[in-house]
Design a protein around this motif. Sequence first.
Motif, PDB file in Angstrom:
ATOM      1  N   ASP A  62       0.849  -1.192   0.000  1.00 28.61           N
ATOM      2  CA  ASP A  62       0.000   0.000   0.000  1.00 28.61           C
ATOM      3  C   ASP A  62       0.887   1.246   0.000  1.00 28.61           C
ATOM      4  OD1 ASP A  62      -1.853   1.957   0.372  1.00 28.61           O
ATOM      5  OD2 ASP A  62      -2.942   0.915   1.949  1.00 28.61           O
ATOM      6  N   GLN A  63       0.565   2.222  -0.845  1.00 30.89           N
ATOM      7  CA  GLN A  63       1.365   3.444  -0.945  1.00 30.89           C
ATOM      8  C   GLN A  63       1.313   4.266   0.339  1.00 30.89           C
ATOM      9  OE1 GLN A  63       0.120   5.577  -4.431  1.00 30.89           O
ATOM     10  NE2 GLN A  63       1.074   4.133  -5.848  1.00 30.89           N
ATOM     11  N   SER A  64       0.324   4.020   1.192  1.00 33.02           N
ATOM     12  CA  SER A  64       0.227   4.760   2.444  1.00 33.02           C
ATOM     13  C   SER A  64       1.303   4.329   3.428  1.00 33.02           C
ATOM     14  CB  SER A  64      -1.152   4.538   3.070  1.00 33.02           C
ATOM     15  OG  SER A  64      -1.287   3.186   3.491  1.00 33.02           O
ATOM     16  N   ASN A  66       1.208   1.541   5.045  1.00 33.14           N
ATOM     17  CA  ASN A  66       0.599   0.617   5.996  1.00 33.14           C
ATOM     18  C   ASN A  66      -0.044  -0.519   5.206  1.00 33.14           C
ATOM     19  OD1 ASN A  66      -0.293  -0.512   8.360  1.00 33.14           O
ATOM     20  ND2 ASN A  66      -2.082   0.815   8.554  1.00 33.14           N
TER      21      ASN A  66
END
Length: 619
Positions: A62-64, A66
């Motif tokens: 995930d690019q976040s 997390n």
Amino acid sequence: MLISKMAAEGGGKEMNEIKTQFTTREGVYKLLTHSEYSRPNRVPFNSQGSNPVKVSFVNVNDQSGNGDRICFNVGRELYFYIYKGVRKAADLSKPIDKRIYKGTQPTCHDFNHLTATAESVSLLVGFSAGQVQLIDPIKKETSKLFNEERLIDKSRVTCVKWVPGSESLFLVSHASGNMYLYNVEHTCGTTAPHYQLLKQGENYSVHTCKSKSTRNPLLKWTVGEGALNEFAFSPDGKFLACVSQDGFLRVFNFDAVELHGTMKSYFGGLLCVCWSPDGKYIVAGGEDDLVTVWSFLDCRVIARGHGHKSWVSVVAFDHYTTSVEESDPMEFSGSDEDFQDQMIHFGRDRANSTQSQLSKRNSTDSRPVSVTYRFGSVGQDTQLCLWDLTEDILFPHLPLSRTRTHTNVMNATSPPAGATIITNTSSNTTNGNNSGANTPGINSLSTTLPRSNSLPHSAGTTTTTTTTTTNNTNKAGSGGGGIGSGIMDSAIATGVSKFATLSLHDRKERHHEKDHKRNHSMGHISSKSSDKLNLLTKTKTDPAKTLGTLLCPRMEDVPLLEPLICKKIAHERLTVLIFLEDCLVTACQEGFICTWARPGKVGLLSSQNQASSPSGTVV
């Protein structure tokens, strides 16, 4: 409640206190009570008659930042959450996916890490009635159901795993003692499968599925007697370790469908199994309350560990705390405080460095190194044990009263992982024939083998280990990709063309390793690759005939490890132990999944929440 029952039996208050932290040489591990995962209502699950709680992780990139996801089963329910680990408190009100099954219960599950993305994951789920489901909990889709009519096997699924390196092949074991190889692209047919014998050995057989068109299962393995409780692929995916209710560990060359070696429990069934990061050692646990360490190269038991008071349900190696030290120290030099500091700041780098040095350990150009393997175990006694497997345990090959010798001479082939899986490069073909298992020397010392106070000691527990350099070479067991190719060619030649699907791992390169002899320190035991089956007892599971042999040494014949720590951490039996970069994860049969922060890895929010929780309790 379990706690009051144990107290009534004389356990006492101190014995039954649930621990929320413990200390090792790296520092203090702390339970993050607000990072606990469970059913949304947090009510303890009534575990009577239900299948063990299991946990699976996957990272979806995930690019976040997390990207960790967690899946766990509790009774008839299956949950899929964002896993926040040591960073933030768990939010149980928002599962990504939740499923409740009728008429059957989930027993195990496994993510395909190759195909996982932020938009889609492939999750296999095994069930108590024998079916296997392929679902996508992100898209909330159910794509396929295998063994739907239970025509292949009617018994409980005990373990399911994707074949390493494959996007479509998976392996399923059952309480019947059978394992089946499936391809997600194929159907299971509307009639019971018919089988054709492919290979047979001592107490195992492998069949292919006979049909006009390719169908599942591709292969059927019948292994041992009783339930096949768990299996695990070696780090490079070439070998398969299986543990069964008959008390045997059996290790197979997966592609070649050949038995590599075997071991028998001290008594009772074996329930769990795992591989060391370099593939040189296998640890198994079970109904003898012991953890048993088995050498892949020597095909023998090298140590047992006693710390549990009941059956051992899970064993796992900690890749992040396995340490390597060279004679001219590199990353791991310095004091214990320095070691802890490196644990705090270089988690993943340190794990990669350790793997790299484990690879160097197989090179003739490397300086002498020593390695300490860390592994853990949990059991039905509700206790967590951590163990260190050190050089003095790994390399006293000769009987205790005799001088040990070691060698830096190279072996002819590599262990199942060795430099191959650790480096993950295309140069593995070259390394496969040039790197093997050195047995680097340790300093001359006089040492007492660690013994548990709760077990009878043998009269002689002290040995003097003198290190001398010789040209005595221990060679690895045979078995490589080339053998598997030969069996596939043979199967195709006899008309079983669908067995060609067993170029299992979609490898770009397959190297051929030479068959060769292995020299054991016990020279009167023949161990040519063609004689491996003879190491198995002809009386099968008769304990009286196996005790005192290479299959099952007596307690006084091998070192007995004591745990670094042994702590009661739950009210109900423990069913999960997973080592992650920042933490370790445990779960109990009540359905509580607990996160234990590694030293220095406690997040700010979790640290504040931890300070507000009463000491010595589990929320």
